[in-house]
Design a protein around this motif. Structure first.
Motif, PDB file in Angstrom:
ATOM      1  N   GLN A 123       0.866  -1.179   0.000  1.00  0.00           N
ATOM      2  CA  GLN A 123       0.000   0.000   0.000  1.00  0.00           C
ATOM      3  C   GLN A 123       0.899   1.223   0.000  1.00  0.00           C
ATOM      4  OE1 GLN A 123      -3.128   0.433  -0.366  1.00  0.00           O
ATOM      5  NE2 GLN A 123      -4.339  -1.229   0.513  1.00  0.00           N
ATOM      6  N   LEU A 131      -3.015   0.375  -3.555  1.00  0.00           N
ATOM      7  CA  LEU A 131      -2.535  -1.004  -3.549  1.00  0.00           C
ATOM      8  C   LEU A 131      -1.774  -1.254  -4.849  1.00  0.00           C
ATOM      9  CD1 LEU A 131      -2.533  -3.629  -1.911  1.00  0.00           C
ATOM     10  CD2 LEU A 131      -4.591  -4.310  -3.165  1.00  0.00           C
ATOM     11  N   TYR A 159      -7.563  -6.054   9.875  1.00  0.00           N
ATOM     12  CA  TYR A 159      -8.034  -5.841   8.508  1.00  0.00           C
ATOM     13  C   TYR A 159      -7.020  -6.456   7.550  1.00  0.00           C
ATOM     14  CZ  TYR A 159     -10.920  -2.205  10.680  1.00  0.00           C
ATOM     15  OH  TYR A 159     -11.805  -1.516  11.480  1.00  0.00           O
ATOM     16  N   PRO A 160      -7.461  -6.882   6.366  1.00  0.00           N
ATOM     17  CA  PRO A 160      -6.498  -7.327   5.344  1.00  0.00           C
ATOM     18  C   PRO A 160      -5.793  -6.127   4.726  1.00  0.00           C
ATOM     19  CG  PRO A 160      -8.724  -7.414   4.468  1.00  0.00           C
ATOM     20  CD  PRO A 160      -8.860  -7.062   5.918  1.00  0.00           C
ATOM     21  N   ARG A 201      -5.567  -5.134   1.752  1.00  0.00           N
ATOM     22  CA  ARG A 201      -6.344  -4.438   0.723  1.00  0.00           C
ATOM     23  C   ARG A 201      -7.330  -3.430   1.328  1.00  0.00           C
ATOM     24  NH1 ARG A 201      -8.222  -9.580   1.235  1.00  0.00           N
ATOM     25  NH2 ARG A 201     -10.412  -9.839   1.862  1.00  0.00           N
ATOM     26  N   GLU A 202      -7.612  -3.533   2.630  1.00  0.00           N
ATOM     27  CA  GLU A 202      -8.588  -2.652   3.274  1.00  0.00           C
ATOM     28  C   GLU A 202      -7.932  -1.593   4.159  1.00  0.00           C
ATOM     29  OE1 GLU A 202     -11.640  -4.909   5.237  1.00  0.00           O
ATOM     30  OE2 GLU A 202     -12.147  -6.061   3.442  1.00  0.00           O
ATOM     31  N   LEU A 203      -6.700  -1.224   3.845  1.00  0.00           N
ATOM     32  CA  LEU A 203      -6.009  -0.219   4.662  1.00  0.00           C
ATOM     33  C   LEU A 203      -6.769   1.104   4.685  1.00  0.00           C
ATOM     34  CD1 LEU A 203      -3.644   0.802   6.343  1.00  0.00           C
ATOM     35  CD2 LEU A 203      -2.388   1.224   4.210  1.00  0.00           C
ATOM     36  N   ASN A 204      -7.306   1.536   3.581  1.00  0.00           N
ATOM     37  CA  ASN A 204      -8.023   2.813   3.569  1.00  0.00           C
ATOM     38  C   ASN A 204      -9.287   2.771   4.421  1.00  0.00           C
ATOM     39  OD1 ASN A 204      -6.303   4.389   1.832  1.00  0.00           O
ATOM     40  ND2 ASN A 204      -6.967   3.070   0.147  1.00  0.00           N
ATOM     41  N   GLU A 205      -9.959   1.620   4.449  1.00  0.00           N
ATOM     42  CA  GLU A 205     -11.111   1.474   5.335  1.00  0.00           C
ATOM     43  C   GLU A 205     -10.673   1.551   6.796  1.00  0.00           C
ATOM     44  OE1 GLU A 205     -12.264  -0.635   1.501  1.00  0.00           O
ATOM     45  OE2 GLU A 205     -10.462  -0.226   2.671  1.00  0.00           O
ATOM     46  N   LEU A 206      -9.525   0.941   7.107  1.00  0.00           N
ATOM     47  CA  LEU A 206      -8.967   1.009   8.453  1.00  0.00           C
ATOM     48  C   LEU A 206      -8.735   2.466   8.864  1.00  0.00           C
ATOM     49  CD1 LEU A 206      -5.950  -1.051   9.830  1.00  0.00           C
ATOM     50  CD2 LEU A 206      -5.946   1.434   9.953  1.00  0.00           C
ATOM     51  N   GLU A 249     -10.232   5.160   7.905  1.00  0.00           N
ATOM     52  CA  GLU A 249     -11.493   5.844   8.184  1.00  0.00           C
ATOM     53  C   GLU A 249     -12.038   5.444   9.551  1.00  0.00           C
ATOM     54  OE1 GLU A 249     -12.688   8.358   6.404  1.00  0.00           O
ATOM     55  OE2 GLU A 249     -10.801   8.056   5.316  1.00  0.00           O
ATOM     56  N   ILE A 292      -3.193  -4.302  10.385  1.00  0.00           N
ATOM     57  CA  ILE A 292      -3.248  -5.077   9.139  1.00  0.00           C
ATOM     58  C   ILE A 292      -2.682  -6.470   9.423  1.00  0.00           C
ATOM     59  CG2 ILE A 292      -2.300  -5.303   6.811  1.00  0.00           C
ATOM     60  CD1 ILE A 292      -4.446  -3.170   6.995  1.00  0.00           C
TER      61      ILE A 292
END
Length: 366
Positions: free
Chosen positions: A12, A23, A340-341, A343-348, A350, A362
């Motif tokens: 990322q 990503l 979180y996986p 791929r979901e760093l941006n969701e993390l 937020e 992660i």
């Protein structure tokens, strides 16, 4: 590089400030000199990552963020294992951000108080993972063999990663307070990533710990830990009432003797700083761990007439890292985490902005 390693990996990448991570597929790095190549098992998100991504500290772009992670050594440069003989391929390690490739010759590196020879986390020329060079939000990462610590078997990667910055920083700050068993320490901002670990470390060190926060979610989290620390909502409890509640009221002791021995300041606002200062007895210590761009205003009266010491604290030495990990494993100190996986760093990110407390991690196995 070992033949079984993939030629490429996922990472990322922050390519511009105030923008989402991207990503990306990148070549797997090759270790040289003192480098270790780590297969990252878990990488924890820190407030510094948020500050850096806003453009308020540093200017290195593009960059892979994260300065607190854990994983397994899969390859090494020619000098790595000779420098730290206890490490080998297959060793699980925790990785703090500092210090990558220090100069080995400056005052910091030659007066390092028990760290590896010629190595200091405070070297002004050393790299800082996730800030001046790539960090842990990638499947494989280059780290300096001298900056890592072997992980106790009791700590999984996702448990160890938050300890590499948050755990080390708060543990080191508690040591800096210089308290004896039974000493009283306040943690202002006790429900965040550092704070909730500080409650656990402090109580298990034998201190009387007072936690303060202003967030409903953070206060709920701290009370769920059942650490026996006394928790207060600063919105509802003035400092005078708090001191009365813990037996440190002004009427119960001679003037100047009532109050806490030390406070740790974690919020980035003047109100939190003032609240902590008002809890201190004369000759107490105020240890500051936050760094707002506007700074803090300090009363000269507190410094001169009350002899309050105001200290800063940033991470900790490598030997303190090892001490902290052994303590956490033995005393069962663990961060409250949500995983979180990659791929979901941006969701993390937020979710982090909502301020619910604990640590967001992660987990590369997801």
């Amino acid at each position: 590089m070992a033949s079984y390693l993939p030629a490429t990996m996922q990472a990322q990448v922050l390519t511009s400030f105030n923008a989402p991570y991207e990503l990306t597929i990148l070549p797997t790095p090759t270790p040289t000199d003192y480098d270790l190549l780590i297969k990252v098992g878990a990488a924890s998100y820190c407030h510094t990552d948020l500050v850096y991504a806003s453009g308020e500290m540093g200017d290195t772009l593009p960059i892979i963020s994260c300065h607190e992670f854990a994983g397994t050594i899969v390859s090494a440069g020619p000098l790595a294992f000779a420098a730290i003989p206890s490490l080998r391929v297959g060793t699980r390690v925790g990785v703090p951000g500092r210090s990558y490739h220090p100069c080995t010759k400056c005052w910091e590196c030659t007066n390092n108080d028990g760290d590896p020879k010629g190595y200091s986390v405070a070297c002004p020329k050393g790299g800082n993972l996730g800030i001046t060079r790539d960090g842990g939000f990638q499947q494989y990462a280059l780290v300096d063999a001298r900056q890592v610590a072997k992980l106790p078997d009791e700590l999984a990667d996702a448990e160890a990663a938050p300890l590499m910055c948050a755990g080390l920083t708060i543990f080191s700050a508690l040591l800096k307070c210089g308290l004896k068993e039974g000493g009283k320490v306040g943690i202002i901002g006790c429900g965040g990533g550092l704070g909730h670990l500080g409650l656990q470390f402090g109580v298990r060190m034998g201190f009387e710990v007072i936690g303060v926060d202003t967030s409903d979610d953070a206060l709920k989290l701290t009370r769920s830990l059942e650490t026996k620390a006394k928790i207060f909502d600063a919105r509802l409890t003035k400092t005078e009432a708090l001191l009365e509640d813990i037996g440190e009221g002004a009427d119960e002791k001679a003037k100047g003797e009532s109050g806490l021995d030390a406070v740790l300041i974690l919020p980035e606002n003047q109100q939190g700083f003032d609240y902590g200062m008002n809890l201190l007895r004369n000759h107490g210590k105020c240890v500051v761990l936050s760094f707002p761009t506007s700074g803090f205003q300090v009363s000269a009266t507190d410094l001169v007439f009350r002899d309050i010491q105001v200290l800063g604290s940033l991470v900790g030495k490598n030997r303190v890292l090892k001490q902290m990990l052994a303590f956490a494993a033995e005393k069962n100190v663990r961060a409250v985490t949500r995983t979180y996986p990659l791929r979901e760093l941006n969701e993390l990110v937020e979710v982090y902005k909502t301020g619910k407390g604990g640590k967001l991690v992660i987990d590369m196995t997801l």
